[in-house]
Scaffold this motif. Structure first.
Motif, PDB file in Angstrom:
ATOM      1  N   GLU A 217       0.825  -1.215   0.000  1.00 40.93           N
ATOM      2  CA  GLU A 217       0.000   0.000   0.000  1.00 40.93           C
ATOM      3  C   GLU A 217       0.857   1.262   0.000  1.00 40.93           C
ATOM      4  OE1 GLU A 217      -2.773  -0.239   3.210  1.00 40.93           O
ATOM      5  OE2 GLU A 217      -3.559  -2.186   2.589  1.00 40.93           O
ATOM      6  N   GLY A 218       2.032   1.165  -0.590  1.00 39.95           N
ATOM      7  CA  GLY A 218       2.890   2.337  -0.707  1.00 39.95           C
ATOM      8  C   GLY A 218       3.568   2.757   0.575  1.00 39.95           C
ATOM      9  N   LYS A 219       3.586   1.882   1.569  1.00 41.56           N
ATOM     10  CA  LYS A 219       4.217   2.220   2.847  1.00 41.56           C
ATOM     11  C   LYS A 219       5.632   1.649   2.922  1.00 41.56           C
ATOM     12  CE  LYS A 219      -0.094   2.817   5.380  1.00 41.56           C
ATOM     13  NZ  LYS A 219      -0.885   2.479   6.584  1.00 41.56           N
ATOM     14  N   ILE A 220       6.438   2.247   3.802  1.00 34.08           N
ATOM     15  CA  ILE A 220       7.839   1.872   3.926  1.00 34.08           C
ATOM     16  C   ILE A 220       8.032   1.001   5.169  1.00 34.08           C
ATOM     17  CG2 ILE A 220      10.195   2.730   4.232  1.00 34.08           C
ATOM     18  CD1 ILE A 220       9.084   3.494   1.561  1.00 34.08           C
ATOM     19  N   PRO A 221       8.669  -0.162   5.035  1.00 28.57           N
ATOM     20  CA  PRO A 221       8.957  -0.976   6.220  1.00 28.57           C
ATOM     21  C   PRO A 221      10.171  -0.421   6.973  1.00 28.57           C
ATOM     22  CG  PRO A 221       9.752  -2.086   4.247  1.00 28.57           C
ATOM     23  CD  PRO A 221       9.076  -0.828   3.785  1.00 28.57           C
ATOM     24  N   VAL A 222       9.961   0.037   8.202  1.00 30.37           N
ATOM     25  CA  VAL A 222      11.086   0.510   9.007  1.00 30.37           C
ATOM     26  C   VAL A 222      11.721  -0.644   9.778  1.00 30.37           C
ATOM     27  CG1 VAL A 222      10.204   2.853   9.215  1.00 30.37           C
ATOM     28  CG2 VAL A 222       9.569   1.135  10.930  1.00 30.37           C
ATOM     29  N   ARG A 223      11.000  -1.750   9.829  1.00 31.11           N
ATOM     30  CA  ARG A 223      11.578  -2.978  10.389  1.00 31.11           C
ATOM     31  C   ARG A 223      10.927  -4.173   9.699  1.00 31.11           C
ATOM     32  NH1 ARG A 223      11.758  -3.619  16.743  1.00 31.11           N
ATOM     33  NH2 ARG A 223      13.467  -2.124  16.402  1.00 31.11           N
TER      34      ARG A 223
END
Length: 263
Positions: A217-223
């Motif tokens: 969904e266009g989000k960035i995995p920070v972990r």
């Protein structure tokens, strides 16, 4: 520059915008002992892996050209993966097998052996596609806090067992420019969709970036936590910075020779 997990420094830096006019984005993702650096500039990405025992290799991805170049600095060589050619190769592989099937009655020994090799290659492709299709994704009903972020948490299951968990934030929270986010998303499409349709594509995809480079969904995995049996591996966002990269950073150095595709 934002570095993690040095939280006090991070909070001080967050007061100033990360994005800047005519600036390029640098992301560092990884784990203890090894990191992947992503340098994003004008629709291109330079990927470098750093750590003890890591081979001296870099990868250059070009969104507009739809190509990826794998550069091996140890022997001054490179492999160019062009989307148009790879798509044509995948189609040709399937067409060749169909043509051989049509002439099955007249096959000689060598032709049968060749057909067996093609079947093996196609079976590898089909298995990769089936494994991807069987994965299940489910968002947890509650968020989790990573450093100062309230993250959406997405679990992935394969064959009924959890094999990865992604902690996600919106790119705007990290102040990553929209055009750089779009470039990162297109890299995911290139590696996950195109390479999975080719023999040896999995090995190439594994070399491209951190495990499970995924932007739901266009989000960035920070972990990102991956599970393999009793082993748990954690990759996380370690640094965000704004720098001005040179165009020459994204080209093959002079004097390097081209290598044939590994399939």
């Amino acid at each position: 520059m934002l570095r993690f997990p040095n939280l006090p420094v991070f909070l001080l830096c967050l007061a100033a915008p990360v994005a800047a006019v005519n600036a390029d984005t640098k992301l560092v993702l990884g784990q203890e002992g090894g990191n992947h650096t992503f340098k994003v500039k004008n629709g291109r990405i330079l990927i470098q892996q750093l750590g003890e025992g890591v081979a001296p290799q870099t990868i250059v991805y070009d969104q507009e050209k739809r190509e990826m170049v794998l550069i091996d600095h140890s022997d001054k060589s490179f492999i160019r993966l062009e989307a148009a050619k790879l798509e044509k190769m995948a189609n040709k592989l399937g067409d060749t097998l169909n043509q051989i099937d049509d002439r099955l009655e007249g096959l000689g020994g060598q032709q049968k052996a060749f057909r067996g090799l093609l079947q093996g290659a196609m079976a590898q492709v089909d298995m990769s596609a089936q494994e991807e299709a069987m994965k299940e994704y489910k968002m947890r009903p509650t968020k989790s806090r990573i450093h100062i972020w309230e993250c959406d948490v997405l679990d992935r299951k394969s064959e009924g067992k959890r094999d990865a968990t992604f902690y996600l934030v919106d790119p705007a929270v990290l102040q990553i420019p929209e055009e750089d986010v779009a470039t990162l998303m297109s890299l995911e499409t290139f590696t996950n969709d195109l390479l999975s349709s080719l023999p040896a594509g999995e090995s190439i995809r594994a070399a491209v970036g951190p495990p499970d480079m995924y932007f739901p969904e266009g989000k960035i995995p920070v972990r990102t936590i991956t599970y393999k049996g009793d082993e748990k591996v954690t990759n996380q966002l370690r640094e965000i910075s704004v720098e001005a990269f040179e165009d020459t950073d994204f080209v093959v150095p002079e004097g390097y020779s081209t290598k044939a595709l590994p399939f």
